[in-house]
Design an enzyme around this catalytic site. Structure first.
Site, short mmCIF file in Angstrom:
data_model
loop_
_atom_site.label_atom_id
_atom_site.label_comp_id
_atom_site.label_asym_id
_atom_site.label_seq_id
_atom_site.Cartn_x
_atom_site.Cartn_y
_atom_site.Cartn_z
CE1 TYR A 81 15.91 15.78 12.64
CE2 TYR A 81 13.79 14.72 12.26
CZ TYR A 81 15.13 14.86 11.96
OH TYR A 81 15.69 14.10 10.96
CG ASN A 99 11.26 5.52 9.88
OD1 ASN A 99 10.47 6.37 9.48
ND2 ASN A 99 11.37 5.20 11.17
CB VAL A 143 15.51 -0.50 13.14
CG1 VAL A 143 16.48 -1.61 12.77
CG2 VAL A 143 14.40 -0.42 12.11
CG PHE A 178 11.74 -3.41 17.77
CD1 PHE A 178 11.36 -2.72 18.90
CD2 PHE A 178 10.81 -3.55 16.74
CE1 PHE A 178 10.10 -2.18 19.04
CE2 PHE A 178 9.54 -3.02 16.85
CZ PHE A 178 9.18 -2.33 18.00
CD GLN A 215 2.66 2.49 16.73
OE1 GLN A 215 1.73 1.72 16.86
NE2 GLN A 215 3.42 2.90 17.74
CB THR A 216 2.45 1.65 9.12
OG1 THR A 216 2.05 2.94 8.62
CG2 THR A 216 1.23 0.77 9.35
NE ARG A 217 7.18 5.87 12.37
CZ ARG A 217 6.01 6.13 12.92
NH1 ARG A 217 4.90 5.67 12.34
NH2 ARG A 217 5.93 6.82 14.04
CD GLN A 225 -2.06 5.41 7.83
OE1 GLN A 225 -2.52 6.50 7.52
NE2 GLN A 225 -2.48 4.29 7.29
#
Length: 324
Positions: free
Chosen positions: A155, A184, A198, A201, A219-221, A286
Site C-alpha cells: 500500500y 485518517n 475508529v 473501537f 500512538q497518535t492519529r 505518530q
C-alpha cells in the site's frame, strides 16, 4: 476545460470516480450529484459495497459500472477522481500483489484516460507515504520513512509510485494533475470489519466486547470526518491547472489511541474493557498533518470536531448492527 479555473458554480460536467462505491467514494458521488454533476461510479466491489450507493442508483445523473482499474477503461468524462484501492491493512494485505497493481497499473490507466481526453485527474494518495515519520507534524515536503519490503509496503509504496507517475505525466505530457494525501478519515459507511481503529473501537464498544489497543495505546492519529475530506477533495479539483499538490487533507487535532477509545466508550455508554495487544510491524507511532497548504491554497479547514463526528458514526454502526 483543464486550462481554466474551475469553480463549483461553473463546472457541471461528467465526473468519473474510481472506487466510487467505497466509503469515501460514495460520499464524493453524493456530494457531486448534489451540486449538479453527472457521476460515473466505477468499482470492482472488492471492498466497495453496493449498499453504499444503493440510494443513488435511481438518480438520473448517476451511473454505476463494475470494472477493475487494472484494466483499461474507455469512457468520455470531464474530470477523474482516482480513489480505487483497498485502504485498510486487513484488506490491502489480503492480496498485496493486487494492491500494488491497483495503485500502479490503475494510476497508469487513469492517467492514460485523462491524457486522451485532456481532462484533470485527481489522485487520492495517503499519509502512509510518510511511513513511520521522523518529522512531526508531517509537511508535504517531507519525503517519508517507509519500509519498502514490509507487510504494509504494498500500500505505502504503491501509493508512492502512483504519485511518481502522476508527476511524470505532468512533466512529460503537461497533464492537469491533482494529488492529495488523505489522513485518517472516518464516518458513516465505513466497513464494519475493515480493521481501522475508529470502526474497530465503535463496533467493539457497541457489542460490549473488549476494545483492543495495540502497544501501549499512546500512538497518535488525527481523525478527519468524511464530509470535511470530500469538501477538500472537491476544492482541490476546482483549482486552476497550476495547482498540482501534493496537499495534505486531514484534521490537525491529534489524539492518542487511548483517548479515542475512552471517547468511544463514553459516547456509546459501553462497559467494554481496554485490552492491549502487540503493536503490528511498521505501525506509525505518530500521525498528524500540517494543513497549512490546504488552508492557504484551497481555503479549506476541517469543521467537524471529533466528538460530533464520532456521534454520527456511532449512530450509523448502531443501526447497521441492529439490522445484522
Amino acid at each position: 476545460m483543464n486550462d481554466r479555473t474551475r469553480d463549483k458554480d461553473y463546472f457541471s460536467g461528467r465526473v468519473l470516480i474510481t472506487g466510487g462505491a467505497g466509503f469515501i467514494g460514495s460520499h464524493l458521488c453524493e456530494r457531486l450529484l448534489e451540486r449538479g454533476n453527472e457521476v460515473l461510479c466505477v468499482d470492482n466491489f472488492f471492498t466497495g459495497r453496493r449498499n453504499n450507493i444503493g440510494h443513488l442508483l435511481q438518480h438520473p445523473r448517476f451511473e454505476l459500472m463494475r470494472h477493475d482499474v487494472t484494466f483499461p477503461l474507455y469512457v468520455e468524462v470531464d474530470q477523474i477522481y482516482n480513489l480505487a484501492c483497498p485502504a485498510s491493512p486487513v484488506h490491502y494485505q489480503f492480496d498485496p500483489v493486487q494492491t500494488t497493481k491497483t495503485s500502479v497499473v490503475g494510476a497508469i490507466n487513469m492517467l492514460g484516460l485523462a491524457k486522451r481526453l485532456k481532462v484533470p485527474v485527481l489522485q487520492a494518495s495517503t499519509s502512509e507515504v510518510y511511513g513511520d515519520p521522523s518529522q512531526h507534524p508531517q509537511t508535504e515536503a517531507y519525503w517519508g520513512n517507509v519500509n519498502p519490503i514490509g507487510p504494509r509496503s504494498c500500500y505505502d509504496e504503491g501509493k508512492r509510485c502512483a504519485e511518481t507517475l502522476f508527476f511524470d505525466y505532468r512533466r512529460q505530457h503537461q497533464l492537469d494533475i491533482k494529488v492529495i494525501r488523505i489522513f485518517n478519515t472516518y464516518g458513516p459507511r465505513m466497513h464494519p470489519s475493515d480493521g481501522r481503529v475508529v470502526s474497530n473501537f465503535i463496533v467493539q464498544a457497541l457489542k460490549g466486547e473488549d476494545i483492543t489497543l495495540y502497544g501501549n495505546g499512546e500512538q497518535t492519529r488525527s481523525f478527519c470526518y468524511v464530509d470535511d475530506l470530500v469538501a477538500g477533495m472537491i476544492a482541490m479539483m476546482d483549482t486552476s491547472s497550476e495547482v498540482t499538490g501534493p496537499i495534505n487533507l486531514g484534521n490537525p487535532s491529534e489524539f492518542t489511541m487511548r483517548e479515542l477509545a475512552q471517547m468511544v466508550k463514553e459516547l456509546t455508554g459501553s462497559k467494554s474493557r481496554l485490552v492491549h495487544l502487540p503493536l503490528p510491524q511498521d505501525d506509525p507511532k505518530q500521525r498528524r498533518p500540517d494543513t497549512s497548504q490546504a488552508s492557504d491554497t484551497l481555503g479549506w479547514r476541517p469543521t467537524v470536531p471529533l466528538n460530533e463526528g464520532l456521534g454520527r458514526t456511532i449512530a450509523y454502526f448502531d443501526d447497521l448492527l441492529k439490522v445484522a
